[in-house]
Motif scaffolding. Sequence first.
Motif, short mmCIF file in Angstrom:
data_model
loop_
_atom_site.label_atom_id
_atom_site.label_comp_id
_atom_site.label_asym_id
_atom_site.label_seq_id
_atom_site.Cartn_x
_atom_site.Cartn_y
_atom_site.Cartn_z
N TYR A 9 0.85 -1.18 0.00
CA TYR A 9 0.00 0.00 0.00
C TYR A 9 0.89 1.24 0.00
O TYR A 9 1.13 1.85 1.04
N PRO A 10 1.39 1.64 -1.16
CA PRO A 10 2.35 2.75 -1.19
C PRO A 10 1.67 4.11 -1.05
O PRO A 10 0.50 4.29 -1.41
N ASP A 11 2.41 5.07 -0.51
CA ASP A 11 2.00 6.46 -0.53
C ASP A 11 2.30 7.06 -1.90
O ASP A 11 3.21 6.58 -2.59
N PRO A 12 1.59 8.11 -2.30
CA PRO A 12 2.04 8.85 -3.48
C PRO A 12 3.44 9.39 -3.23
O PRO A 12 3.77 9.77 -2.11
N PRO A 13 4.29 9.41 -4.25
CA PRO A 13 5.66 9.90 -4.03
C PRO A 13 5.67 11.36 -3.62
O PRO A 13 4.78 12.14 -3.97
N GLY A 14 6.69 11.72 -2.85
CA GLY A 14 6.86 13.11 -2.46
C GLY A 14 6.21 13.49 -1.16
O GLY A 14 6.10 14.69 -0.85
N LEU A 15 5.78 12.50 -0.37
CA LEU A 15 5.19 12.83 0.94
C LEU A 15 6.21 13.56 1.81
O LEU A 15 5.87 14.51 2.52
N TYR A 16 7.44 13.10 1.74
CA TYR A 16 8.54 13.78 2.43
C TYR A 16 9.35 14.58 1.41
O TYR A 16 9.51 14.16 0.26
N ALA A 17 9.89 15.69 1.84
CA ALA A 17 10.67 16.55 0.95
C ALA A 17 11.98 15.87 0.57
O ALA A 17 12.48 14.99 1.28
N ASP A 18 12.53 16.27 -0.56
CA ASP A 18 13.84 15.78 -0.97
C ASP A 18 14.85 16.09 0.14
O ASP A 18 14.89 17.20 0.66
N GLY A 19 15.66 15.09 0.46
CA GLY A 19 16.66 15.28 1.49
C GLY A 19 16.17 15.03 2.89
O GLY A 19 16.97 15.03 3.84
N ASP A 20 14.88 14.79 3.07
CA ASP A 20 14.36 14.48 4.40
C ASP A 20 14.87 13.09 4.81
O ASP A 20 14.72 12.14 4.04
N PRO A 21 15.47 12.95 5.99
CA PRO A 21 16.01 11.64 6.38
C PRO A 21 14.95 10.58 6.60
O PRO A 21 15.29 9.41 6.81
N ARG A 22 13.68 10.94 6.54
CA ARG A 22 12.58 9.96 6.66
C ARG A 22 12.01 9.55 5.31
O ARG A 22 11.06 8.77 5.25
N ALA A 23 12.58 10.07 4.22
CA ALA A 23 12.00 9.86 2.90
C ALA A 23 12.00 8.40 2.46
O ALA A 23 11.22 8.01 1.59
N TRP A 24 12.85 7.56 3.07
CA TRP A 24 12.85 6.13 2.73
C TRP A 24 11.50 5.48 3.01
O TRP A 24 11.13 4.49 2.38
N ARG A 25 10.74 6.07 3.93
CA ARG A 25 9.47 5.45 4.32
C ARG A 25 8.46 5.44 3.19
O ARG A 25 7.79 4.43 2.96
N ASP A 26 8.32 6.55 2.48
CA ASP A 26 7.33 6.54 1.41
C ASP A 26 7.91 6.08 0.08
O ASP A 26 7.18 5.75 -0.84
N LYS A 27 9.24 6.00 -0.02
CA LYS A 27 9.85 5.49 -1.25
C LYS A 27 9.82 3.97 -1.32
O LYS A 27 9.59 3.39 -2.38
#
Length: 278
Positions: free
Chosen positions: A172-190
């Motif tokens: 169940y993926p999120d739409p891309p870009g939930l976290y900003a580029d460079g956000d250390p949590r971005a792996w979660r929605d990727k």
Amino acid sequence: MAYAAPDPRDLPPDPRLQVPSTYQRDTIIQALTDLYERLPHIDPSDVHRAPAGGWPEITDQSIAARGLRKTAGAVDLLRHLPYITGPANCWVAPEACAVDYRAVVGTAAANGSGSGPNQPWLWELSKPGLREARFPPWVVQLTTGNDAESACYMLDTMDGTVTKFVMTGPVYPDPPGLYADGDPRAWRDKWCDDWTMPLEDLVREWLDKYRTMRFVGMPGKKSWPGVLVHREREGDFMWEETTAMREVYSEHGWPDHYRGQNCREAILQWWANRRSRT
């Protein structure tokens, strides 16, 4: 090279969390201890709390020697977590086995299950060329599995949250870009499913599912089945098996007057003989 987890207070509010979450090592340890010691299909004698000083075999050096990039805080957590004797097939949730980091560093007792440098499976060790693109060094893989559908629950020691990663891609993926580029949590929605929550909340959810027998665990540390999901509609996947297992659990007093050893033996006997009853 030294690694350090960012301070979540320096980041924008997490879009996946209703309230901020903070990491406390002892809270994580207690949550996993509560889970492991209350699993009805696991013999309590197989659950081991860390000694006062932590597991001596788990050190910055032994973790690095295995090729794992981890912060000092992540290693300190691994050194003090409880572990289930195995290391293979210690199922704690559907498609999810607990990882024993004593076995990861290659010094845990084999117990006849093939412990060694490549047991249990870790994403970071199987895909070393991609690890920079997947999980930061302050993220710890708590669970693994036996195939491509393995549910790998990833604990972020930055804020004490857990997110589910599946090798074949988010269910169940999120739409891309939930976290900003460079956000250390971005792996979660990727790379992961569309939810993140504090570990202690997930443990409470799982324990409730065990108590109400929506999760039905198979004793014996079999490669399959491990923990099955009971579905109420007759004819659903494994409905007959989970219905029969629930009856055995109930006959043995689950959840309030549980006769664990007798129940685990009865389920294993039922499983071995089930084909002759059909």
